[in-house]
Design a protein around this motif. Structure first.
Motif, mmCIF file in Angstrom:
data_model
loop_
_atom_site.group_PDB
_atom_site.id
_atom_site.type_symbol
_atom_site.label_atom_id
_atom_site.label_comp_id
_atom_site.label_asym_id
_atom_site.label_seq_id
_atom_site.Cartn_x
_atom_site.Cartn_y
_atom_site.Cartn_z
ATOM 1 N N ARG A 165 -2.376 -2.884 5.962
ATOM 2 C CA ARG A 165 -2.092 -4.249 6.397
ATOM 3 C C ARG A 165 -1.093 -4.915 5.443
ATOM 4 O O ARG A 165 -0.164 -5.612 5.863
ATOM 5 N N ARG A 166 -1.284 -4.675 4.148
ATOM 6 C CA ARG A 166 -0.349 -5.240 3.176
ATOM 7 C C ARG A 166 1.042 -4.653 3.354
ATOM 8 O O ARG A 166 2.054 -5.341 3.190
ATOM 9 N N LEU A 167 1.114 -3.370 3.712
ATOM 10 C CA LEU A 167 2.429 -2.749 3.965
ATOM 11 C C LEU A 167 3.122 -3.432 5.153
ATOM 12 O O LEU A 167 4.312 -3.755 5.088
ATOM 13 N N CYS A 224 -6.909 12.191 -4.373
ATOM 14 C CA CYS A 224 -5.462 12.068 -4.612
ATOM 15 C C CYS A 224 -5.032 10.607 -4.595
ATOM 16 O O CYS A 224 -5.807 9.716 -4.260
ATOM 17 N N TYR A 225 -3.787 10.422 -4.968
ATOM 18 C CA TYR A 225 -3.112 9.130 -4.855
ATOM 19 C C TYR A 225 -2.223 9.230 -3.620
ATOM 20 O O TYR A 225 -1.660 10.296 -3.348
ATOM 21 N N ILE A 226 -2.135 8.153 -2.874
ATOM 22 C CA ILE A 226 -1.364 8.166 -1.623
ATOM 23 C C ILE A 226 -0.233 7.154 -1.734
ATOM 24 O O ILE A 226 -0.476 5.987 -2.072
ATOM 25 N N ARG A 227 0.976 7.571 -1.457
ATOM 26 C CA ARG A 227 2.132 6.681 -1.591
ATOM 27 C C ARG A 227 2.922 6.618 -0.280
ATOM 28 O O ARG A 227 3.799 7.425 -0.055
ATOM 29 N N PRO A 228 2.591 5.685 0.605
ATOM 30 C CA PRO A 228 3.438 5.453 1.778
ATOM 31 C C PRO A 228 4.608 4.543 1.395
ATOM 32 O O PRO A 228 4.417 3.600 0.627
ATOM 33 N N ALA A 288 -6.234 9.220 -14.632
ATOM 34 C CA ALA A 288 -6.275 7.876 -15.212
ATOM 35 C C ALA A 288 -4.847 7.410 -15.507
ATOM 36 O O ALA A 288 -4.062 8.094 -16.151
ATOM 37 N N TYR A 289 -4.518 6.218 -15.023
ATOM 38 C CA TYR A 289 -3.146 5.689 -15.047
ATOM 39 C C TYR A 289 -2.696 5.283 -16.446
ATOM 40 O O TYR A 289 -1.560 5.500 -16.828
ATOM 41 N N LEU A 290 -3.595 4.687 -17.206
ATOM 42 C CA LEU A 290 -3.191 4.149 -18.511
ATOM 43 C C LEU A 290 -3.701 5.017 -19.656
ATOM 44 O O LEU A 290 -3.980 4.541 -20.750
ATOM 45 N N ASN A 344 10.927 -5.345 -6.486
ATOM 46 C CA ASN A 344 10.099 -6.126 -7.424
ATOM 47 C C ASN A 344 9.788 -5.328 -8.690
ATOM 48 O O ASN A 344 9.467 -5.900 -9.726
ATOM 49 N N TYR A 345 9.875 -4.027 -8.560
ATOM 50 C CA TYR A 345 9.488 -3.176 -9.687
ATOM 51 C C TYR A 345 10.597 -3.005 -10.716
ATOM 52 O O TYR A 345 10.401 -2.342 -11.734
ATOM 53 N N LEU A 346 11.731 -3.661 -10.501
ATOM 54 C CA LEU A 346 12.720 -3.757 -11.582
ATOM 55 C C LEU A 346 12.128 -4.645 -12.663
ATOM 56 O O LEU A 346 12.216 -4.359 -13.854
ATOM 57 N N SER A 363 0.525 -14.334 -15.167
ATOM 58 C CA SER A 363 0.751 -13.760 -13.842
ATOM 59 C C SER A 363 -0.011 -12.443 -13.705
ATOM 60 O O SER A 363 -1.137 -12.417 -13.225
ATOM 61 N N GLU A 364 0.572 -11.336 -14.165
ATOM 62 C CA GLU A 364 -0.079 -10.026 -14.011
ATOM 63 C C GLU A 364 0.597 -8.996 -14.908
ATOM 64 O O GLU A 364 1.585 -9.298 -15.562
ATOM 65 N N GLY A 365 0.055 -7.772 -14.920
ATOM 66 C CA GLY A 365 0.665 -6.675 -15.657
ATOM 67 C C GLY A 365 1.790 -6.053 -14.839
ATOM 68 O O GLY A 365 2.024 -6.451 -13.695
ATOM 69 N N GLY A 375 -3.593 -8.031 -5.008
ATOM 70 C CA GLY A 375 -4.151 -6.694 -5.213
ATOM 71 C C GLY A 375 -5.406 -6.460 -4.376
ATOM 72 O O GLY A 375 -6.245 -7.347 -4.235
ATOM 73 N N ILE A 376 -5.506 -5.254 -3.865
ATOM 74 C CA ILE A 376 -6.703 -4.875 -3.100
ATOM 75 C C ILE A 376 -7.874 -4.694 -4.075
ATOM 76 O O ILE A 376 -9.003 -5.056 -3.772
ATOM 77 N N THR A 377 -7.593 -4.153 -5.240
ATOM 78 C CA THR A 377 -8.646 -4.009 -6.249
ATOM 79 C C THR A 377 -9.069 -5.395 -6.738
ATOM 80 O O THR A 377 -10.264 -5.648 -6.959
ATOM 81 N N ARG A 378 -8.102 -6.289 -6.892
ATOM 82 C CA ARG A 378 -8.383 -7.677 -7.319
ATOM 83 C C ARG A 378 -9.400 -8.317 -6.387
ATOM 84 O O ARG A 378 -10.430 -8.829 -6.835
ATOM 85 N N GLY A 424 -6.325 -2.466 -10.580
ATOM 86 C CA GLY A 424 -5.260 -1.896 -9.758
ATOM 87 C C GLY A 424 -5.727 -0.579 -9.191
ATOM 88 O O GLY A 424 -6.686 0.013 -9.705
ATOM 89 N N THR A 425 -5.053 -0.131 -8.158
ATOM 90 C CA THR A 425 -5.410 1.157 -7.562
ATOM 91 C C THR A 425 -5.294 2.257 -8.598
ATOM 92 O O THR A 425 -6.209 3.047 -8.794
ATOM 93 N N ALA A 426 -4.159 2.301 -9.275
ATOM 94 C CA ALA A 426 -3.945 3.334 -10.280
ATOM 95 C C ALA A 426 -4.807 3.053 -11.513
ATOM 96 O O ALA A 426 -5.498 3.931 -12.018
ATOM 97 N N ALA A 427 -4.814 1.817 -11.984
ATOM 98 C CA ALA A 427 -5.526 1.453 -13.229
ATOM 99 C C ALA A 427 -7.029 1.268 -13.031
ATOM 100 O O ALA A 427 -7.775 1.217 -14.019
HETATM 101 N N1 PPE Z 1 0.240 -5.954 -9.434
HETATM 102 C C1 PPE Z 1 1.272 -5.077 -9.387
HETATM 103 C C2 PPE Z 1 2.611 -5.505 -9.830
HETATM 104 C C3 PPE Z 1 1.019 -3.777 -8.933
HETATM 105 O O1 PPE Z 1 2.025 -2.910 -8.880
HETATM 106 C C4 PPE Z 1 -0.284 -3.395 -8.545
HETATM 107 C C5 PPE Z 1 -0.563 -2.011 -8.062
HETATM 108 C C6 PPE Z 1 -1.318 -4.360 -8.603
HETATM 109 C C7 PPE Z 1 -1.006 -5.621 -9.042
HETATM 110 C C8 PPE Z 1 -2.707 -4.064 -8.147
HETATM 111 O O2 PPE Z 1 -2.777 -3.943 -6.743
HETATM 112 P P1 PPE Z 1 -3.835 -3.009 -6.019
HETATM 113 O O3 PPE Z 1 -3.462 -1.616 -6.320
HETATM 114 O O4 PPE Z 1 -3.701 -3.348 -4.578
HETATM 115 O O5 PPE Z 1 -5.176 -3.365 -6.565
HETATM 116 N N2 PPE Z 1 0.255 -1.000 -8.640
HETATM 117 C C9 PPE Z 1 0.357 0.259 -7.976
HETATM 118 C C10 PPE Z 1 1.524 1.075 -8.456
HETATM 119 C C11 PPE Z 1 1.484 1.610 -9.830
HETATM 120 C C12 PPE Z 1 2.671 2.502 -10.127
HETATM 121 O O6 PPE Z 1 2.928 2.771 -11.324
HETATM 122 O O7 PPE Z 1 3.342 2.977 -9.202
HETATM 123 C C13 PPE Z 1 -0.968 0.999 -8.001
HETATM 124 O O8 PPE Z 1 -1.837 0.689 -8.807
HETATM 125 O O9 PPE Z 1 -1.140 1.890 -7.173
#
Ligand code: PPE
Length: 307
Positions: free
Chosen positions: A59-61, A95-99, A128-130, A163-165, A192-194, A219-222, A256-259
């Motif tokens: 939905r967010r996509l 796994c991690y899913i990247r659409p 683990a992401y971090l 946004n990721y710049l 704001s956020e990380g 964030g969905i995790t948020r 976060g999804t990854a974190a």
């Molecule tokens: N803020 C940002 C900027 C962000 O990129 C993420 C996810 C979040 C908050 C948390 O959102 P959510 O995953 O819906 O809880 N970052 C993704 C990408 C990381 C990457 O290095 O690539 C992730 O965690 O999947």
């Protein structure tokens, strides 16, 4: 992190070999950042492989692409099935899913409307992401010298590649200064956020997190953590948070999804609370992993892949 290569990637409706998943250098996305993506996790739960909140991520996509007038030429149901098909084709358990939806090869020039909206879905194993010890011991972070975009500049509610710049600048600076991650302030100087995580802090058992107007990704995790915390009886306050509240908090953590839920034990070399993951963070980690590992899914957050 190095990529763990698998067999197949889904591209515009077809599963193609990993090495053949290529696009043209004149694709619009390469020049103008016109891509929108998701990061989703599939967990190996006690009841089998399950994707965490797949519908909410998709939905967010669709929301991200709607903001940019880039209609995805597939239905949500088709993409949901495509995600599962891609996992099954690669025989992955977790796994991690990247659409990614992106403006492809068509016209040249800023106007994107003559370029197709292409969609790809890749999956890979991602731990683990971090860092390995992050979830257990927590991480050390800094407040970035880079701020998030001001309102009405670049929409932060869209998860756009461009946004990721900003995220890359935050992350590289943090690493160069010897920290694992950086926390960005918004244009007004509030938290704001990380670079790839939302942030929460705890003071006297109350949980605080910045609102969507603080230039952050919804964030969905948020939102999941807000639900888990509320259900556990904590008061959760979404409000503008001044930077100094980070330093005086009892506990701070990223989501976060990854974190997932990563504790933060020091910020700008100032120790957070006792300098180790606190009880509220621990209890929320427990509640989260109870869903994604043990499949105690009272919220209906899991979408099983192989049933
Ligand atoms: N803020 C940002 C900027 C962000 O990129 C993420 C996810 C979040 C908050 C948390 O959102 P959510 O995953 O819906 O809880 N970052 C993704 C990408 C990381 C990457 O290095 O690539 C992730 O965690 O999947």
């Amino acid at each position: 992190m190095p990529i763990n290569k698998v067999d197949k990637i889904w591209m515009n409706g077809k599963l193609v070999n990993w090495d053949d998943a290529k696009i043209h250098v004149l694709s619009h996305v390469i020049h103008y950042g016109s891509g929108w993506f998701e990061g989703i996790r599939c967990y190996e739960t006690k009841r089998g492989s399950a994707i965490f909140r797949l519908e909410e991520h998709l939905r967010r996509l669709y929301d991200s692409t709607k903001i940019y007038r880039a209609p995805i030429p597939y239905t949500m149901k088709q993409l949901e099935e495509a995600v599962k098909e891609t996992i099954r084709a690669n025989k992955l358990k977790a796994c991690y899913i990247r659409p990614v939806a992106y403006r492809g090869y068509g016209d040249v020039g800023v106007n994107p409307l003559g370029c197709p909206v292409d969609v790809m879905i890749a999956v890979w194993e991602w731990g683990a992401y971090l860092g390995k010890e992050a979830l257990e011991k927590g991480i050390e972070v800094c407040v970035s010298s880079w701020q998030r975009p001001a309102p009405n500049t670049i929409p932060t509610m869209a998860k756009s590649g461009g946004n990721y710049l900003s995220s890359q600048l935050i992350k590289m600076e943090a690493i160069a200064r010897g920290f694992t991650e950086g926390i960005a302030l918004d244009a007004s100087g509030n938290i704001s956020e990380g670079s790839g995580e939302n942030i929460f802090l705890v003071r006297d058992k109350t949980i605080y997190t910045p609102p969507l107007v603080a230039a952050l990704l919804p964030g969905i995790t948020r939102v999941s953590v807000m639900t888990l915390a509320t259900d556990a009886g904590y008061e959760v306050r979404e409000m503008n948070i001044p930077k100094e509240m980070l330093y005086t908090a009892d506990e701070v953590f990223f989501t976060g999804t990854a974190a997932e839920i990563t504790p933060i034990h020091a910020i700008d070399k100032i120790v957070v609370g006792e300098g180790k993951p606190g009880p509220v963070t621990r209890s929320l980690q427990k509640a989260f992993f109870n869903v994604v590992n043990d499949a105690n899914d009272k919220y209906n957050w899991l979408n099983f892949v192989y049933d």
